[in-house]
Design a protein around this motif. Structure first.
Motif, PDB file in Angstrom:
ATOM      1  N   ASN A   1       0.494  -1.462   0.113  1.00 30.74           N
ATOM      2  CA  ASN A   1      -0.303  -0.171  -0.138  1.00 30.74           C
ATOM      3  C   ASN A   1       0.646   1.123   0.006  1.00 30.74           C
ATOM      4  N   LEU A   2       2.239   1.289   0.958  1.00 31.39           N
ATOM      5  CA  LEU A   2       2.567   2.001   0.909  1.00 31.39           C
ATOM      6  C   LEU A   2       3.757   2.665  -0.542  1.00 31.39           C
ATOM      7  N   MET A   3       3.697   1.815  -1.180  1.00 31.97           N
ATOM      8  CA  MET A   3       4.376   1.817  -2.440  1.00 31.97           C
ATOM      9  C   MET A   3       3.558   2.425  -3.533  1.00 31.97           C
ATOM     10  N   SER A   4       2.260   2.118  -3.202  1.00 31.66           N
ATOM     11  CA  SER A   4       1.548   3.272  -4.398  1.00 31.66           C
ATOM     12  C   SER A   4       1.531   4.120  -3.781  1.00 31.66           C
ATOM     13  N   LYS A   5       1.167   4.424  -2.827  1.00 31.70           N
ATOM     14  CA  LYS A   5       1.408   5.295  -2.232  1.00 31.70           C
ATOM     15  C   LYS A   5       2.344   6.474  -2.255  1.00 31.70           C
ATOM     16  N   VAL A   6       3.082   6.144  -2.307  1.00 35.86           N
ATOM     17  CA  VAL A   6       4.467   7.044  -2.596  1.00 35.86           C
ATOM     18  C   VAL A   6       4.426   7.221  -3.676  1.00 35.86           C
ATOM     19  N   LYS A   7       4.224   6.929  -5.090  1.00 36.16           N
ATOM     20  CA  LYS A   7       3.557   7.298  -6.272  1.00 36.16           C
ATOM     21  C   LYS A   7       3.167   8.374  -6.735  1.00 36.16           C
ATOM     22  N   ASN A   8       1.885   7.983  -5.775  1.00 32.79           N
ATOM     23  CA  ASN A   8       0.517   8.844  -6.001  1.00 32.79           C
ATOM     24  C   ASN A   8       0.474  10.258  -5.165  1.00 32.79           C
ATOM     25  N   ILE A   9       1.751   9.898  -4.158  1.00 33.79           N
ATOM     26  CA  ILE A   9       1.495  11.465  -3.834  1.00 33.79           C
ATOM     27  C   ILE A   9       3.238  12.429  -4.055  1.00 33.79           C
ATOM     28  N   ASP A  10       3.508  11.665  -4.789  1.00 33.08           N
ATOM     29  CA  ASP A  10       5.214  12.471  -5.933  1.00 33.08           C
ATOM     30  C   ASP A  10       3.971  13.161  -7.207  1.00 33.08           C
ATOM     31  N   GLN A  11       3.015  12.098  -7.277  1.00 34.43           N
ATOM     32  CA  GLN A  11       2.349  12.928  -8.589  1.00 34.43           C
ATOM     33  C   GLN A  11       1.387  14.072  -8.351  1.00 34.43           C
ATOM     34  N   TYR A  12       0.525  14.055  -6.747  1.00 38.86           N
ATOM     35  CA  TYR A  12       0.066  14.962  -6.083  1.00 38.86           C
ATOM     36  C   TYR A  12       0.272  15.731  -5.664  1.00 38.86           C
ATOM     37  N   TYR A  13       1.204  16.116  -5.610  1.00 41.98           N
ATOM     38  CA  TYR A  13       2.570  17.059  -5.108  1.00 41.98           C
ATOM     39  C   TYR A  13       2.273  17.659  -6.025  1.00 41.98           C
ATOM     40  N   GLN A  14       2.939  17.678  -7.495  1.00 40.92           N
ATOM     41  CA  GLN A  14       3.549  17.788  -8.724  1.00 40.92           C
ATOM     42  C   GLN A  14       2.352  18.547  -9.236  1.00 40.92           C
ATOM     43  N   LEU A  15       0.819  18.256  -9.517  1.00 43.84           N
ATOM     44  CA  LEU A  15      -0.181  19.140  -9.910  1.00 43.84           C
ATOM     45  C   LEU A  15      -0.804  20.054  -8.749  1.00 43.84           C
ATOM     46  N   LYS A  16      -0.125  19.884  -6.712  1.00 43.09           N
ATOM     47  CA  LYS A  16      -0.697  20.986  -6.748  1.00 43.09           C
ATOM     48  C   LYS A  16       0.376  22.177  -6.378  1.00 43.09           C
ATOM     49  N   SER A  17       1.851  21.428  -7.205  1.00 39.65           N
ATOM     50  CA  SER A  17       2.935  23.087  -7.439  1.00 39.65           C
ATOM     51  C   SER A  17       2.126  23.567  -8.259  1.00 39.65           C
ATOM     52  N   GLN A  18       1.792  23.008  -9.430  1.00 46.15           N
ATOM     53  CA  GLN A  18       1.166  23.998 -10.867  1.00 46.15           C
ATOM     54  C   GLN A  18       0.062  24.433 -10.372  1.00 46.15           C
ATOM     55  N   GLU A  19      -0.505  23.720  -9.743  1.00 45.92           N
ATOM     56  CA  GLU A  19      -2.407  24.801  -8.594  1.00 45.92           C
ATOM     57  C   GLU A  19      -1.679  25.788  -7.931  1.00 45.92           C
ATOM     58  N   THR A  20      -1.365  25.563  -7.162  1.00 44.00           N
ATOM     59  CA  THR A  20      -0.457  27.082  -6.296  1.00 44.00           C
ATOM     60  C   THR A  20       0.325  28.169  -7.499  1.00 44.00           C
ATOM     61  N   LYS A  21       0.641  27.849  -8.394  1.00 49.92           N
ATOM     62  CA  LYS A  21       1.803  28.601  -9.501  1.00 49.92           C
ATOM     63  C   LYS A  21       0.626  29.250 -10.124  1.00 49.92           C
ATOM     64  N   ALA A  22      -0.529  28.219 -10.778  1.00 52.85           N
ATOM     65  CA  ALA A  22      -1.527  28.881 -11.069  1.00 52.85           C
ATOM     66  C   ALA A  22      -2.446  30.162 -10.410  1.00 52.85           C
ATOM     67  N   LEU A  23      -3.085  29.637  -9.322  1.00 57.66           N
ATOM     68  CA  LEU A  23      -3.903  30.828  -8.866  1.00 57.66           C
ATOM     69  C   LEU A  23      -3.472  31.931  -7.827  1.00 57.66           C
ATOM     70  N   ASP A  24      -1.575  31.623  -7.739  1.00 61.51           N
ATOM     71  CA  ASP A  24      -0.833  32.647  -6.878  1.00 61.51           C
ATOM     72  C   ASP A  24      -1.107  33.994  -8.117  1.00 61.51           C
ATOM     73  N   GLN A  25      -0.912  33.534  -9.651  1.00 62.37           N
ATOM     74  CA  GLN A  25      -0.755  34.705 -10.572  1.00 62.37           C
ATOM     75  C   GLN A  25      -2.372  35.407 -10.838  1.00 62.37           C
ATOM     76  N   SER A  26      -3.246  34.710 -11.055  1.00 64.11           N
ATOM     77  CA  SER A  26      -4.583  34.570 -10.227  1.00 64.11           C
ATOM     78  C   SER A  26      -4.981  35.868  -9.627  1.00 64.11           C
ATOM     79  N   ILE A  27      -4.149  35.750  -8.252  1.00 62.62           N
ATOM     80  CA  ILE A  27      -4.778  37.019  -7.346  1.00 62.62           C
ATOM     81  C   ILE A  27      -4.290  37.492  -7.761  1.00 62.62           C
ATOM     82  N   ASP A  28      -2.662  37.908  -7.969  1.00 67.35           N
ATOM     83  CA  ASP A  28      -2.503  39.282  -8.273  1.00 67.35           C
ATOM     84  C   ASP A  28      -3.388  40.114  -9.823  1.00 67.35           C
ATOM     85  N   ILE A  29      -3.773  39.428 -10.698  1.00 68.03           N
ATOM     86  CA  ILE A  29      -4.505  39.549 -12.172  1.00 68.03           C
ATOM     87  C   ILE A  29      -6.022  40.171 -11.518  1.00 68.03           C
TER      88      ILE A  29
END
Length: 485
Positions: free
Chosen positions: A405-433
């Motif tokens: 279970n944890l092997m699968s979780k490591v892979k999925n949480i890494d992908q989740y973190y990458q996508l959340k990073s992209q979302e945060t950057k996009a929303l920071d730009q939207s706040i400024d706009i």
């Protein structure tokens, strides 16, 4: 005829005694158990991937696995002061004493003692009449009443003819070794708990920084809304909405502060000390890269996981207990002996060899009737043996599932973190706009509020994702058997 009859009688008694002894030797058979879970353990944790048996993070010492010096210091303190660990160490001492007790039964028991007594026999009894007509020395009659003074050694020894006592000692040794593995499992869990709580505390620190930054952002938005209201470019409703959002954020700040206090105290409890600040560095938390974990192959869990080794040793001890309980049906041979001095007056104790007294007795005895207690003890031991097998199988299965279970979780949480990073950057730009449009009266307050809320939620979730990313690596390290070496 009398001699022949006496001889026949002795032979009959001997035959009856032998038959009774043989009858007592009949013992029930133990349940034959087979460990199918251990025999059928899969070759890999993931059928789609092949694991390398030469690379296993579970064998990495915890000081090499954790590189944060503050975390290492906390773990060292916990290993010295944690109450649960100290309790487990005492369980080891108790088990060690059990081994010594079982070992002591293999050797003779010798005791020394002295005694004194006084006896008056009736004159018209065989003993009294005999004493009255007996002279100790010429002209000296037997004293009346008759005293008795003695001093000497007593010894008793159960001969381990069926190796029952040796089996009990082996069982105690196995149980002792299982408590040692239990201590190792407590160590592994303790290190995991300290590390997980430490990362949660750092996550809360970073969330507190984010909420404080958000409060400053809302304060500026509130000031702009008030200026626009005076210029008739905004309404009172916009001002009140920004005020409400600001109050909500300030309330969230105090909630996080309370969570930080509780998390610090939780760590202090693991460290066995009263509340005090936890030394930590929060600035590098979001840039921390989790170490790479190598799982090895599933069969290595049997050697690396302390809980599996503990369950295996308890299974071994339970099997030995069944064997010892079965041997209770066999006759036991006990030898007892006494050697000392005995006389009716203390002054006669030193007259040798007349005052020397000794006794040597050997007894072979076995249960014949009413064996219910022995049977119940055997059945209990047999049931515990089967129970220990199920516990061992359950431990192996749970360990395998944990890692999978944890092997699968490591892979999925890494992908989740990458996508959340992209979302945060996009929303920071939207706040400024959105803020720029709001200042130019080209966007209303609702757009600004929604963008700020979305950005705050995304940053909070990104921090939680980083914490889960680090904690998951700690959890899989512990699941592989790491942390106690």
């Amino acid at each position: 005829m009398n001699m022949m009859e006496n001889s026949k009688t002795k032979n009959i008694i001997t035959a009856i005694a032998l038959s009774l002894v043989l009858a007592s030797c009949k013992a029930p058979m133990a349940t034959v158990i087979k460990d199918e879970v251990k025999e059928n353990i899969p070759q890999n944790f993931n059928q789609e991937e092949q694991q390398d048996a030469n690379n296993n993070s579970g064998t990495t010492p915890w000081r090499q696995f954790f590189t944060d010096p503050n975390l290492v210091t906390l773990i060292e303190t916990a290993l010295k002061n944690n109450q649960e660990l100290l309790i487990t160490l005492q369980e080891i001492e108790i088990a060690k004493s059990g081994v010594l007790a079982k070992k002591g039964r293999l050797t003779p028991t010798v005791s020394a003692g002295i005694g004194a007594g006084l006896k008056k026999s009736g004159r018209y009894t065989s003993e009294g009449a005999g004493d009255a007509t007996t002279e100790i020395e010429p002209g000296k009659e037997m004293p009346d009443p008759l005293g008795n003074f003695e001093a000497g050694l007593n010894a008793s020894w159960e001969i381990d003819i069926w190796k029952k006592l040796r089996t009990e000692k082996e069982s105690a040794v196995a149980h002792y070794l299982s408590t040692v593995e239990g201590k190792n499992f407590v160590l592994s869990n303790l290190i995991e708990e300290v590390a997980d709580n430490y990362y949660e505390l750092l996550a809360l620190d970073n969330q507190l920084d984010i909420i404080q930054q958000y409060i400053k952002l809302q304060q500026r938005a509130l000031e702009i809304s008030k200026i626009q209201k005076e210029a008739a470019a905004a309404t009172e409703l916009a001002v009140k909405k920004f005020e409400a959002e600001l109050a909500k954020s300030k309330a969230s700040e105090y909630t996080i502060r309370q969570q930080i206090t509780e998390k610090e105290n939780e760590i202090n409890a693991l460290l066995g000390r009263y509340p005090q600040p936890i030394v930590r560095t929060k600035e590098n938390f979001m840039s921390t890269i989790p170490p790479t974990v190598y799982t090895g192959i599933p069969s290595q869990l049997l050697a690396n996981r302390p809980d599996i080794k503990q369950a295996e040793l308890e299974l071994k001890a339970s099997k030995l207990d069944v064997e010892a309980a079965r041997k209770e049906f066999y006759p036991s041979l006990e030898i007892s002996a006494t050697l000392g001095l005995e006389a009716f007056k203390p002054s006669y104790l030193v007259k040798l060899p007349e005052s020397i007294a000794y006794n040597l007795v050997g007894e072979l005895a076995g249960p014949l009737i009413n064996k219910s207690a022995i049977k119940a003890n055997f059945q209990t031991a047999d049931a515990k043996q089967v129970q220990a097998l199920y516990e061992y199988d359950k431990t192996i299965l749970n360990a395998y599932l944990d890692v999978a279970n944890l092997m699968s979780k490591v892979k999925n949480i890494d992908q989740y973190y990458q996508l959340k990073s992209q979302e945060t950057k996009a929303l920071d730009q939207s706040i400024d706009i959105a803020n720029q449009l709001f200042r130019n009266s080209r966007a209303d307050y609702l757009e600004v509020l929604l963008n700020q809320r979305d950005a705050l939620d995304a940053k909070m979730e990104l921090i939680e994702a980083k914490q889960k990313q680090l904690s998951t690596v700690v959890d899989i390290y512990k699941s592989l058997g790491g942390g106690w070496k």
